[in-house]
Enzyme design. Sequence first.
Site, PDB file in Angstrom:
ATOM      1  N   LYS A 119       0.844  -1.203   0.000  1.00  0.00           N
ATOM      2  CA  LYS A 119       0.000   0.000   0.000  1.00  0.00           C
ATOM      3  C   LYS A 119       0.869   1.240   0.000  1.00  0.00           C
ATOM      4  CE  LYS A 119      -4.364  -1.571   1.513  1.00  0.00           C
ATOM      5  NZ  LYS A 119      -5.383  -1.698   2.496  1.00  0.00           N
ATOM      6  N   LYS A 201      -8.765 -16.439  -8.375  1.00  0.00           N
ATOM      7  CA  LYS A 201      -9.939 -16.947  -7.660  1.00  0.00           C
ATOM      8  C   LYS A 201     -11.004 -15.861  -7.533  1.00  0.00           C
ATOM      9  CE  LYS A 201     -10.018 -16.939  -3.296  1.00  0.00           C
ATOM     10  NZ  LYS A 201     -10.250 -16.962  -1.870  1.00  0.00           N
ATOM     11  N   LYS A 204     -14.173 -12.229  -2.282  1.00  0.00           N
ATOM     12  CA  LYS A 204     -15.014 -11.158  -1.764  1.00  0.00           C
ATOM     13  C   LYS A 204     -14.360  -9.790  -1.873  1.00  0.00           C
ATOM     14  CE  LYS A 204     -15.554 -13.857   1.934  1.00  0.00           C
ATOM     15  NZ  LYS A 204     -15.921 -14.423   3.227  1.00  0.00           N
TER      16      LYS A 204
END
Length: 334
Positions: A119, A201, A204
Amino acid sequence: MEKNILTGIKPTGQLTLGNYLGVLKNLHEMMDRGNCYIFIADLHALTLPIDPEVLRNNSRDIAAFYLAAGLDPNRCALFLQSDVSAHAELNAIMQNYMYMGELSRMTQFKDISSKIAAKSDAKDAHIGLGIFTYPVLMACDIVLYDADIVPVGEDQKQHVELARDLVVRFNHKYGDILKMPYPEVRKVGARIMSLSDPSKKMSKSDPKGDIFLKDDLAVVRKKIMSAVTDTGSEVKYDKENKPGISNLLTIYAVTKNMSIEDAEAHFVGYRYGDFKREVADAVCEDLGAFQERYRKIIESKEYERVLKEGAEKARVVANKTLKRVKEAVGLLTL
Ligand code: TYM
């Protein structure tokens, strides 16, 4: 002896078609196979920053999703992890029997911690201790209910295997205290991939190309129709060379409860466009009925009573294991 079956879902972000096809959709069949302990892993949700109101809503949603997926609260214990304090108590004990080395080798930890470290804003770049010790709590979830079978998607298998290592280590030291669990990963559907990038994949935390269980059906259809396909024109299952088509075939097969071979046979001679349309029809039909049941449950707040009663049932079992462990390690249980 009847088997104990346990699984959980973490209330972070919106649940996806991957969670649904990988685990939720067939959970109701588990009730015929043994005693089911099914929970909402809300303590695990705290391992990454989350807004309190979002967490509460996600937890309610998952309770309703479980019920909409056909779990019968009279035939299983459906509960919130944080409602059964034995999870946290056992965690405090078991963290002493898991090692830094093995925890730092977990794929999920490596993925998440490297994303956090990358980040740009240094103030967001902290890696909480909970994400590191995540598998300890997960092992506690499992062993507390003497789980024999742990149905999970491919990505969680490694954590269940670590729980198995813990059982071996702990029992070696203290005797036959913990039951050995087995991960049960479905042959088809254990790893539903992103529709926009079938090498990744469906998850969420990654909204691109993912179908969320609460998506409007028109959006679901659109996402499937614009799913990445592969070169060639044949609808064939070939994960290497046709990852996009193979993913859609898997989605179709699991949705329709059929084998990949039967799904493939069904689509012989189809063009990609017509194939996608039928996949979208199948998913929308199934998801539409599921969403309808979900809405009724959320409106009725039926899940509140279910969770309270589920926690009561779960506590009885979990506290017994906790006591057994406390005695084994030498804590006085007066
Ligand atoms: P979670 O909440 O990430 O996912 C819930 C279940 O969905 C499976 N899954 C998938 N299956 C197929 N395709 C996908 N793309 C896909 N994405 C997710 C997951 O493998 C999982 O089975 N750590 C767990 C929650 C947990 C748990 C436990 C599970 C906590 N304690 C004890 C079993 C036993 C998790 O975060 O799953």
